[in-house]
Design a protein around this motif. Structure first.
Motif, PDB file in Angstrom:
ATOM      1  N   ASP A  54      -2.989  -6.094 -13.540  1.00  0.00           N
ATOM      2  CA  ASP A  54      -2.752  -5.101 -12.485  1.00  0.00           C
ATOM      3  C   ASP A  54      -2.095  -5.718 -11.248  1.00  0.00           C
ATOM      4  O   ASP A  54      -2.178  -5.155 -10.161  1.00  0.00           O
ATOM      5  CB  ASP A  54      -4.049  -4.361 -12.125  1.00  0.00           C
ATOM      6  CG  ASP A  54      -5.204  -5.323 -11.874  1.00  0.00           C
ATOM      7  OD1 ASP A  54      -4.960  -6.550 -11.881  1.00  0.00           O
ATOM      8  OD2 ASP A  54      -6.330  -4.851 -11.673  1.00  0.00           O
ATOM      9  N   MET A  55      -1.459  -6.851 -11.427  1.00  0.00           N
ATOM     10  CA  MET A  55      -0.690  -7.432 -10.324  1.00  0.00           C
ATOM     11  C   MET A  55       0.786  -7.390 -10.682  1.00  0.00           C
ATOM     12  O   MET A  55       1.150  -7.361 -11.856  1.00  0.00           O
ATOM     13  CB  MET A  55      -1.086  -8.894 -10.098  1.00  0.00           C
ATOM     14  CG  MET A  55      -2.472  -9.079  -9.561  1.00  0.00           C
ATOM     15  SD  MET A  55      -2.888 -10.829  -9.430  1.00  0.00           S
ATOM     16  CE  MET A  55      -2.314 -11.180  -7.774  1.00  0.00           C
ATOM     17  N   GLU A 111       3.437 -10.960  -6.986  1.00  0.00           N
ATOM     18  CA  GLU A 111       2.069 -11.167  -6.479  1.00  0.00           C
ATOM     19  C   GLU A 111       1.359 -12.258  -7.270  1.00  0.00           C
ATOM     20  O   GLU A 111       0.684 -13.110  -6.707  1.00  0.00           O
ATOM     21  CB  GLU A 111       1.257  -9.862  -6.593  1.00  0.00           C
ATOM     22  CG  GLU A 111       1.584  -8.847  -5.532  1.00  0.00           C
ATOM     23  CD  GLU A 111       1.022  -7.454  -5.846  1.00  0.00           C
ATOM     24  OE1 GLU A 111       1.191  -6.563  -5.023  1.00  0.00           O
ATOM     25  OE2 GLU A 111       0.429  -7.267  -6.934  1.00  0.00           O
ATOM     26  N   PHE A 118       0.096 -15.640  -5.727  1.00  0.00           N
ATOM     27  CA  PHE A 118      -1.336 -15.951  -5.766  1.00  0.00           C
ATOM     28  C   PHE A 118      -1.556 -17.385  -6.244  1.00  0.00           C
ATOM     29  O   PHE A 118      -2.296 -18.148  -5.624  1.00  0.00           O
ATOM     30  CB  PHE A 118      -2.073 -14.962  -6.678  1.00  0.00           C
ATOM     31  CG  PHE A 118      -3.436 -15.439  -7.061  1.00  0.00           C
ATOM     32  CD1 PHE A 118      -4.427 -15.602  -6.095  1.00  0.00           C
ATOM     33  CD2 PHE A 118      -3.745 -15.768  -8.371  1.00  0.00           C
ATOM     34  CE1 PHE A 118      -5.690 -16.072  -6.430  1.00  0.00           C
ATOM     35  CE2 PHE A 118      -4.993 -16.244  -8.716  1.00  0.00           C
ATOM     36  CZ  PHE A 118      -5.965 -16.397  -7.742  1.00  0.00           C
ATOM     37  N   VAL A 170      -8.237 -15.885  -3.586  1.00  0.00           N
ATOM     38  CA  VAL A 170      -8.850 -14.940  -4.526  1.00  0.00           C
ATOM     39  C   VAL A 170      -9.270 -13.664  -3.798  1.00  0.00           C
ATOM     40  O   VAL A 170      -9.095 -12.552  -4.298  1.00  0.00           O
ATOM     41  CB  VAL A 170     -10.068 -15.586  -5.230  1.00  0.00           C
ATOM     42  CG1 VAL A 170     -10.820 -14.587  -6.079  1.00  0.00           C
ATOM     43  CG2 VAL A 170      -9.603 -16.758  -6.086  1.00  0.00           C
ATOM     44  N   ARG A 203      -7.902 -12.324  -1.110  1.00  0.00           N
ATOM     45  CA  ARG A 203      -6.713 -11.505  -0.830  1.00  0.00           C
ATOM     46  C   ARG A 203      -6.226 -10.820  -2.106  1.00  0.00           C
ATOM     47  O   ARG A 203      -5.854  -9.655  -2.106  1.00  0.00           O
ATOM     48  CB  ARG A 203      -5.605 -12.380  -0.237  1.00  0.00           C
ATOM     49  CG  ARG A 203      -5.912 -12.913   1.146  1.00  0.00           C
ATOM     50  CD  ARG A 203      -4.653 -13.427   1.816  1.00  0.00           C
ATOM     51  NE  ARG A 203      -4.086 -14.568   1.126  1.00  0.00           N
ATOM     52  CZ  ARG A 203      -4.469 -15.831   1.307  1.00  0.00           C
ATOM     53  NH1 ARG A 203      -5.435 -16.105   2.140  1.00  0.00           N
ATOM     54  NH2 ARG A 203      -3.896 -16.817   0.647  1.00  0.00           N
ATOM     55  N   ARG A 204      -6.237 -11.579  -3.184  1.00  0.00           N
ATOM     56  CA  ARG A 204      -5.782 -11.007  -4.454  1.00  0.00           C
ATOM     57  C   ARG A 204      -6.680  -9.845  -4.879  1.00  0.00           C
ATOM     58  O   ARG A 204      -6.205  -8.798  -5.292  1.00  0.00           O
ATOM     59  CB  ARG A 204      -5.806 -12.091  -5.528  1.00  0.00           C
ATOM     60  CG  ARG A 204      -5.282 -11.645  -6.862  1.00  0.00           C
ATOM     61  CD  ARG A 204      -5.806 -12.509  -7.960  1.00  0.00           C
ATOM     62  NE  ARG A 204      -7.229 -12.301  -8.159  1.00  0.00           N
ATOM     63  CZ  ARG A 204      -8.001 -13.088  -8.894  1.00  0.00           C
ATOM     64  NH1 ARG A 204      -7.508 -14.155  -9.463  1.00  0.00           N
ATOM     65  NH2 ARG A 204      -9.283 -12.820  -9.042  1.00  0.00           N
ATOM     66  N   VAL A 217      -6.018  -6.631  -3.041  1.00  0.00           N
ATOM     67  CA  VAL A 217      -4.845  -5.913  -3.552  1.00  0.00           C
ATOM     68  C   VAL A 217      -5.194  -5.178  -4.842  1.00  0.00           C
ATOM     69  O   VAL A 217      -4.888  -3.994  -5.021  1.00  0.00           O
ATOM     70  CB  VAL A 217      -3.687  -6.923  -3.819  1.00  0.00           C
ATOM     71  CG1 VAL A 217      -2.567  -6.268  -4.592  1.00  0.00           C
ATOM     72  CG2 VAL A 217      -3.186  -7.488  -2.507  1.00  0.00           C
ATOM     73  N   ARG A 218      -5.880  -5.896  -5.728  1.00  0.00           N
ATOM     74  CA  ARG A 218      -6.163  -5.307  -7.038  1.00  0.00           C
ATOM     75  C   ARG A 218      -7.152  -4.146  -6.940  1.00  0.00           C
ATOM     76  O   ARG A 218      -7.020  -3.149  -7.644  1.00  0.00           O
ATOM     77  CB  ARG A 218      -6.720  -6.375  -7.974  1.00  0.00           C
ATOM     78  CG  ARG A 218      -5.715  -7.461  -8.269  1.00  0.00           C
ATOM     79  CD  ARG A 218      -6.334  -8.544  -9.096  1.00  0.00           C
ATOM     80  NE  ARG A 218      -6.578  -8.118 -10.452  1.00  0.00           N
ATOM     81  CZ  ARG A 218      -7.498  -8.652 -11.252  1.00  0.00           C
ATOM     82  NH1 ARG A 218      -8.273  -9.614 -10.804  1.00  0.00           N
ATOM     83  NH2 ARG A 218      -7.655  -8.242 -12.475  1.00  0.00           N
ATOM     84  N   ARG A 258      -5.786  -0.903  -6.044  1.00  0.00           N
ATOM     85  CA  ARG A 258      -4.888  -0.345  -7.058  1.00  0.00           C
ATOM     86  C   ARG A 258      -5.650   0.306  -8.212  1.00  0.00           C
ATOM     87  O   ARG A 258      -5.072   0.988  -9.045  1.00  0.00           O
ATOM     88  CB  ARG A 258      -4.077  -1.518  -7.618  1.00  0.00           C
ATOM     89  CG  ARG A 258      -2.659  -1.205  -7.863  1.00  0.00           C
ATOM     90  CD  ARG A 258      -1.882  -2.461  -8.097  1.00  0.00           C
ATOM     91  NE  ARG A 258      -1.075  -2.809  -6.963  1.00  0.00           N
ATOM     92  CZ  ARG A 258      -0.518  -3.999  -6.788  1.00  0.00           C
ATOM     93  NH1 ARG A 258      -0.713  -4.953  -7.658  1.00  0.00           N
ATOM     94  NH2 ARG A 258       0.234  -4.234  -5.744  1.00  0.00           N
ATOM     95  N   ARG A 259      -6.940   0.089  -8.242  1.00  0.00           N
ATOM     96  CA  ARG A 259      -7.705   0.564  -9.400  1.00  0.00           C
ATOM     97  C   ARG A 259      -8.229   1.979  -9.181  1.00  0.00           C
ATOM     98  O   ARG A 259      -8.847   2.248  -8.148  1.00  0.00           O
ATOM     99  CB  ARG A 259      -8.900  -0.347  -9.662  1.00  0.00           C
ATOM    100  CG  ARG A 259      -8.494  -1.641 -10.255  1.00  0.00           C
ATOM    101  CD  ARG A 259      -9.694  -2.500 -10.444  1.00  0.00           C
ATOM    102  NE  ARG A 259      -9.302  -3.771 -11.014  1.00  0.00           N
ATOM    103  CZ  ARG A 259     -10.014  -4.866 -10.929  1.00  0.00           C
ATOM    104  NH1 ARG A 259     -11.150  -4.860 -10.309  1.00  0.00           N
ATOM    105  NH2 ARG A 259      -9.590  -5.973 -11.468  1.00  0.00           N
TER     106      ARG A 259
END
Lengths: 306, 300
Positions: A88-89, A93, A97, B8, B10-11, B14-15, B18-19
């Motif tokens: 989902d990235m 990104e 990362f 991690v 920050r990632r 973002v994720r 989006r879910r």
């Protein structure tokens, strides 16, 4: 660049590796071949500091792997047999990362990621979600990720597994480019024809034992028991009978529109040719056949799995 | 100096955004809050005669909402954190992250905090309901903050605990949830039992106070070793429901409904014991978490 001595590992009392002595030189593209369960992934996990061996030693760039874990981790780029991606990235990104995780400063990341996506031909997909990428593209993205910290050594576990022919050719092209950049590459694969075209050295592993190691021609010399010669004449059936008269010919059979001859190693081909001509047969084709990596592999291994 | 801290986190931010599951969860929790408010109003049926009864309604609503929120957090926090770790294990990205030089504790903290951020958004989603309850009166803004901070603290402790469980084992979320069963037992079953026993002896007021003392106490949760605390205290494992539940002035949140001397004494003693248990068990846990050198699964 990569060296192991008497490397051993056991799982639940069963020996997965039985004293591996691996030698990969700087700049090599080393193919690691073996049936499923032979110990390829176990060896790779030890070299990548992810698994501690039961006994023996391993070095990457002269650094003992287990004692200098952090330094070794900085020297290697590892791609596992699964992609290891976050679906989902987006492509950018994902790369950013890992660049951040490797501690690459923010101001260097944009150009670094751009360059790596260009190398792996993924620039046009930079904003696409990883989930939407084909398997081949995901594999290329995985390769791009392994290069984020500019490692000297790339360790790739089955990089062509599950890819269609086009994707395989693309991955092969990238690997050749990386070889030209001076990277040392160790890759395992089941697709022996792929390894044959890109590896300068191979190691054949079976049941946790390295049964052969070296350049393809060296291994060939070690394993060759006889010369294979293919001959075509105007009467192949008679030619097979005629050739069997020669003491250097071990066998001669008429198969698939040609005579397949097994002769003693180093037999002079002109001897075969002159014998055919003497018997008033018209010689149309004569070829000494070098065995493929696949045949070498079959000769050396018994197909045993742990 | 490495700049990889927080990568991690920050990632994950973002994720998570989006879910679709995130939004469904928020919707579900808001729905739960709404149903709690409606259920309370339907069940309680307080006749509003003056401002004081309005205050009673507000206070009742507040207790219902904060306890509901706390209970949801109790289940969600370990589940979310453990599933986050398990997700990395299943995608085989944990190996890749370990090779970046990121320490186990960096990853765990980022994972825990990222999931807590999600929980925080759930809690923020419940604020309109608490705001509505505020309009009735009966509790203060300070108490609201106290309750929310308590809930978040409980989520943090459970999250850290669950991250350990998930890191050290396969089937992390299930195991983490199973480890929460003792907590649920302490937080739900004990109060009911004590309420029943005390009420049976005709002391409904004290029984009610005891029940309120034990339901959903974050300090019990923070002790991590509630059974040990139980051995020390010999009473229901609790100090208070965010303390406000036992308050009779609707403001301070530290008073007791009961004026019985022995109740007050035991209350004080337990407060100290809980603090001690918390210190003994949680501080080392957090210290271990901070030190990245401890032995995690082999490659860390």
């Amino acid at each position: 660049m990569i060296r192991t001595r008497n490397l051993r590992t056991s799982y639940a009392g069963m020996e997965a590796l039985r004293g591996i002595d691996l030698d990969v030189k700087k700049g090599d593209v080393y193919g690691f071949i073996g049936p499923n369960g032979a110990g390829k992934t176990t060896t790779i996990r030890i070299l990548t500091t992810l698994l501690e061996p039961t006994a023996g030693e391993a070095w990457v760039a002269e650094l003992p792997v287990w004692e200098s874990k952090q330094e070794v981790r900085g020297l290697i780029g590892y791609m596992p047999d699964s992609f290891g991606v976050y679906r989902d990235m987006t492509v950018t990104e994902y790369m950013h990362f890992f660049a951040a995780a490797y501690g690459i400063p923010n101001n260097e990341r944009v150009s670094l990621v751009g360059g790596l996506l260009e190398l792996t031909d993924l620039t046009y997909k930079e904003d696409a979600l990883i989930d939407s990428l084909s398997r081949g593209m995901q594999q290329r993205l995985g390769l791009a990720r392994t290069l984020v910290h500019d490692p000297e050594v790339l360790i790739l576990d089955e990089p062509a597994s599950g890819l269609d022919p086009r994707a395989r050719i693309e991955v092969r092209g990238i690997l050749q480019e990386l070889q030209n950049m001076g990277k040392t590459i160790l890759l395992s694969s089941h697709i022996l024809s792929e390894l044959e075209s890109i590896c300068n050295r191979v190691g054949i592993l079976e049941q946790g034992t390295l049964v052969a190691q070296g350049s393809i021609s060296e291994i060939l010399a070690q394993t060759k028991k006889h010369d294979d010669v293919w001959i075509r004449t105007d009467d192949d059936e008679r030619a097979a009978t005629v050739l069997r008269e020669l003491p250097d010919v071990l066998s001669a059979t008429f198969t698939d529109g040609r005579v397949e001859v097994q002769a003693k190693s180093g037999t002079d081909l002109s001897l075969l040719a002159s014998h055919i001509i003497k018997r008033e047969l018209a010689l149309r084709h004569l070829e000494r056949r070098e065995p493929s990596l696949e045949e070498m592999f079959m000769n050396l291994t018994e197909g045993l799995v742990q | 100096m490495r700049l990889n801290g927080g990568a991690v986190l920050r990632r994950e931010a973002v994720r998570t955004a989006r879910r679709w599951q995130t939004y469904v969860m928020r919707f579900a929790i808001s729905g739960l809050m709404l149903s709690l408010v409606l259920s309370y109003l339907l069940v309680v049926h307080i006749e509003v005669t003056d401002v004081a009864t309005l205050g009673d309604i507000g206070r009742g609503l507040f207790k219902t909402l904060t306890t509901g929120l706390f209970s949801v957090t109790l289940v969600l926090a370990p589940l979310m954190v453990a599933s986050g770790i398990e997700e990395e294990q299943e995608a085989k990205t944990l190996d890749l992250l370990s090779l970046t030089g990121m320490s186990a504790s960096q990853l765990l903290w980022d994972k825990v905090l990222s999931r807590l951020m999600v929980l925080l958004t759930f809690i923020v989603g419940s604020l309109p309901f608490l705001a509505a309850a505020t309009s009735f009166g009966g509790f203060s803004v300070g108490e609201t903050v106290n309750a929310i901070v308590g809930t978040l603290l409980a989520a943090l402790v459970l999250g850290v605990f669950a991250s350990f469980v998930a890191m050290m084992s396969r089937g992390g979320p299930l195991l983490a949830l199973m480890l929460c069963v003792p907590y649920s037992f302490v937080l739900m079953v004990f109060p009911v039992l004590y309420f029943a026993i005390m009420a049976g002896e005709g002391n409904v007021e004290v029984a009610l106070a005891l029940a309120l003392l034990t339901v959903g106490d974050p300090w019990v949760l923070l002790s991590v070793l509630p059974w040990l605390a139980a051995m020390f205290s010999g009473w229901p494992l609790a100090v208070s429901v965010f303390r406000i539940a036992t308050s009779d002035d609707g403001g301070q949140g530290f008073g007791l409904l009961s004026t019985e001397f022995w109740v007050i004494e035991r209350f004080k003693r337990r407060t100290w014991l809980m603090g001690l248990a918390w210190g003994i068990s949680v501080v080392p846990l957090f210290t271990i978490q901070v030190l990245s050198s401890f032995r995690m699964p082999q490659h860390w």
